[in-house]
Design an enzyme around this catalytic site. Structure first.
Site, mmCIF file in Angstrom:
data_model
loop_
_atom_site.group_PDB
_atom_site.id
_atom_site.type_symbol
_atom_site.label_atom_id
_atom_site.label_comp_id
_atom_site.label_asym_id
_atom_site.label_seq_id
_atom_site.Cartn_x
_atom_site.Cartn_y
_atom_site.Cartn_z
ATOM 1 N N MET A 1 0.854 -1.197 0.000
ATOM 2 C CA MET A 1 0.000 0.000 0.000
ATOM 3 C C MET A 1 0.890 1.246 0.000
ATOM 4 O O MET A 1 0.436 2.341 0.313
ATOM 5 C CB MET A 1 -0.948 -0.024 1.195
ATOM 6 C CG MET A 1 -1.925 -1.204 1.115
ATOM 7 S SD MET A 1 -3.469 -0.953 1.961
ATOM 8 C CE MET A 1 -2.916 -0.737 3.633
ATOM 9 N N GLY A 2 2.167 1.060 -0.321
ATOM 10 C CA GLY A 2 3.060 2.199 -0.469
ATOM 11 C C GLY A 2 3.638 2.685 0.842
ATOM 12 O O GLY A 2 3.556 2.019 1.873
ATOM 13 N N HIS B 1 9.392 -3.725 3.183
ATOM 14 C CA HIS B 1 9.033 -3.909 1.764
ATOM 15 C C HIS B 1 10.277 -4.192 0.926
ATOM 16 O O HIS B 1 10.255 -5.019 0.013
ATOM 17 C CB HIS B 1 8.359 -2.650 1.211
ATOM 18 C CG HIS B 1 7.068 -2.287 1.876
ATOM 19 N ND1 HIS B 1 6.874 -1.108 2.546
ATOM 20 C CD2 HIS B 1 5.894 -2.961 1.961
ATOM 21 C CE1 HIS B 1 5.643 -1.048 3.001
ATOM 22 N NE2 HIS B 1 5.016 -2.169 2.672
ATOM 23 N N GLN C 1 -10.476 -2.610 2.046
ATOM 24 C CA GLN C 1 -9.997 -3.389 3.193
ATOM 25 C C GLN C 1 -9.952 -2.548 4.467
ATOM 26 O O GLN C 1 -9.517 -3.013 5.511
ATOM 27 C CB GLN C 1 -8.635 -4.026 2.909
ATOM 28 C CG GLN C 1 -7.460 -3.065 2.836
ATOM 29 C CD GLN C 1 -6.168 -3.765 2.445
ATOM 30 O OE1 GLN C 1 -5.999 -4.193 1.301
ATOM 31 N NE2 GLN C 1 -5.243 -3.904 3.374
ATOM 32 N N GLY D 1 4.965 -10.217 3.706
ATOM 33 C CA GLY D 1 5.721 -10.185 4.956
ATOM 34 C C GLY D 1 4.980 -10.953 6.051
ATOM 35 O O GLY D 1 3.748 -10.948 6.102
ATOM 36 N N LYS E 1 4.859 -10.112 9.009
ATOM 37 C CA LYS E 1 4.288 -9.231 10.038
ATOM 38 C C LYS E 1 2.764 -9.343 9.995
ATOM 39 O O LYS E 1 2.098 -9.396 11.010
ATOM 40 C CB LYS E 1 4.715 -7.781 9.829
ATOM 41 C CG LYS E 1 4.576 -7.001 11.114
ATOM 42 C CD LYS E 1 4.385 -5.542 10.913
ATOM 43 C CE LYS E 1 2.944 -5.217 10.852
ATOM 44 N NZ LYS E 1 2.562 -4.007 10.251
ATOM 45 N N SER F 1 6.455 -0.874 9.979
ATOM 46 C CA SER F 1 5.108 -0.688 9.444
ATOM 47 C C SER F 1 4.999 0.746 8.953
ATOM 48 O O SER F 1 5.572 1.663 9.568
ATOM 49 C CB SER F 1 4.083 -0.921 10.564
ATOM 50 O OG SER F 1 2.837 -0.365 10.203
ATOM 51 N N SER F 2 4.245 0.943 7.866
ATOM 52 C CA SER F 2 4.021 2.313 7.391
ATOM 53 C C SER F 2 3.277 3.108 8.461
ATOM 54 O O SER F 2 3.365 4.328 8.503
ATOM 55 C CB SER F 2 3.205 2.295 6.097
ATOM 56 O OG SER F 2 3.849 1.467 5.148
ATOM 57 N N ARG F 3 2.521 2.421 9.311
ATOM 58 C CA ARG F 3 1.730 3.115 10.336
ATOM 59 C C ARG F 3 2.584 3.629 11.501
ATOM 60 O O ARG F 3 2.098 4.419 12.300
ATOM 61 C CB ARG F 3 0.622 2.199 10.865
ATOM 62 C CG ARG F 3 -0.472 1.966 9.839
ATOM 63 C CD ARG F 3 -1.661 1.218 10.430
ATOM 64 N NE ARG F 3 -2.802 1.246 9.545
ATOM 65 C CZ ARG F 3 -3.174 0.250 8.732
ATOM 66 N NH1 ARG F 3 -2.466 -0.866 8.700
ATOM 67 N NH2 ARG F 3 -4.236 0.360 7.965
HETATM 68 O O1 PAF Z 1 -0.245 -5.814 3.345
HETATM 69 C C1 PAF Z 1 -0.649 -4.887 2.611
HETATM 70 O O2 PAF Z 1 0.007 -3.864 2.418
HETATM 71 C C2 PAF Z 1 -2.016 -5.008 1.956
HETATM 72 O O3 PAF Z 1 -2.914 -5.647 2.776
HETATM 73 C C3 PAF Z 1 -1.967 -5.643 0.556
HETATM 74 C C4 PAF Z 1 -1.489 -7.078 0.609
HETATM 75 C C5 PAF Z 1 -1.057 -4.837 -0.350
HETATM 76 C C6 PAF Z 1 -3.363 -5.644 -0.055
HETATM 77 O O4 PAF Z 1 -3.875 -4.361 -0.190
#
Ligand code: PAF
Length: 282
Positions: free
Chosen positions: A33-34, A40, A64, A150, A152, A188-190
């Site tokens: 999700m960038g 990543h 999601q 991943g 995680k 995590s991006s978060r």
């Molecule tokens: O793990 C993620 O970043 C997302 O859940 C994924 C697998 C890219 C699906 O949107």
């Protein structure tokens, strides 16, 4: 290192995939999700090692996220992501629009039953339906030989593996090690949401998991005792609220009465307003 090509159109991406297949090249896929980080990058490196071509997707998948979740504020920076992909030597960055992925009359979803009702699935209604659907769409567009997830997001990995098995999909789903910051925090991006104070509290999560694993290795197999230990450590830090902590079978994700090697301790914790997940394999 060659520059990564940014592709935003689904049709163009499909044409490229068609040509790559005609050339007999293998495709490795890293869905994201960038707001890319070292976790990543480790997936991209695994893919580069195993495949001729690596494709990374960046798509913040609206379906999601729950109503009160962080879809709007999820960090986005495609220029930065493109630069990271180029530095790593990724071949294509696929960044489709929401409109093209989900046109107004979009109506098809993938539901994986049995392992999505527990852990994160119990608290994030529709989350895994959204994940399974978007990953399925990406697999159809990119036709990867291998896809990298991943550990995680341990439950996500198992859900995708189950979907691929059940639907006889032609892709190998590979789980890659969870990557931590030097101090133990799972990447995590978060993590970007955390204030300096919250970040200190967030360290309690990995600390508690490492301690539980140590106790298990010393002979403690009672899940309740291990879970209490984790709760005690985390709740001694300010601004933490455990959503769940469970010990589950590493494959089926079924709850365990006695912890065994190969089981996973999975946890979700709110630190301030930020929900973090983590896990450890026993
Ligand atoms: O793990 C993620 O970043 C997302 O859940 C994924 C697998 C890219 C699906 O949107």
């Amino acid at each position: 290192m060659g520059k990564t090509k940014l592709i935003t159109s689904i049709d163009e991406m499909k044409e490229i995939v068609k040509d790559l297949k005609l050339e007999g090249l293998s495709i490795g896929f890293v869905p994201t999700m960038g707001y890319l980080h070292d976790g990543h990058i480790s997936l991209m490196n695994c893919s580069k090692k195993d495949n001729d071509i690596t494709v990374v997707s960046v798509f913040v998948n609206p379906i999601q996220f729950g109503k009160n979740e962080d879809y709007e504020k999820y960090p986005r920076d495609i220029e930065r992501d493109l630069e990271i992909c180029s530095n790593v030597g990724v071949d294509y960055l696929f960044h489709p629009s929401q409109k093209e992925m989900y046109p107004e009359d979009y109506s098809t979803f993938v539901v994986v039953e049995g392992i999505t009702e527990i852990l994160c699935g119990a608290y994030r209604e529709g989350h895994f339906k959204g994940v399974a659907t978007v990953v399925n769409k990406f697999f159809n567009i990119l036709k990867p030989n291998r896809a990298y997830f991943g550990k995680k997001d341990y439950q996500q990995l198992k859900v995708i593996q189950r979907m691929v098995r059940d639907l006889n999909m032609d892709v190998e789903v590979i789980g890659c090690p969870l990557i931590r910051e030097k101090d133990g925090l799972a990447m995590s991006s978060r993590n970007k949401y955390l204030s300096p104070e919250e970040r200190k509290s967030a360290l309690s999560i990995s600390k508690a998991l490492f301690e539980a694993k140590r106790r298990f290795e010393e002979g403690e197999t009672n899940p309740e005792a291990l879970k209490k230990l984790i709760r005690d450590i985390i709740s001694s830090y300010p601004n933490t609220k455990i959503q769940y902590v469970e010990i589950v079978d590493g494959e089926t994700l079924k709850f365990k009465e006695k912890a065994e090697k190969g089981d996973v301790i999975a946890i979700a914790v709110f630190v301030g307003d930020t929900r973090l997940i983590d896990n450890i394999e026993l």
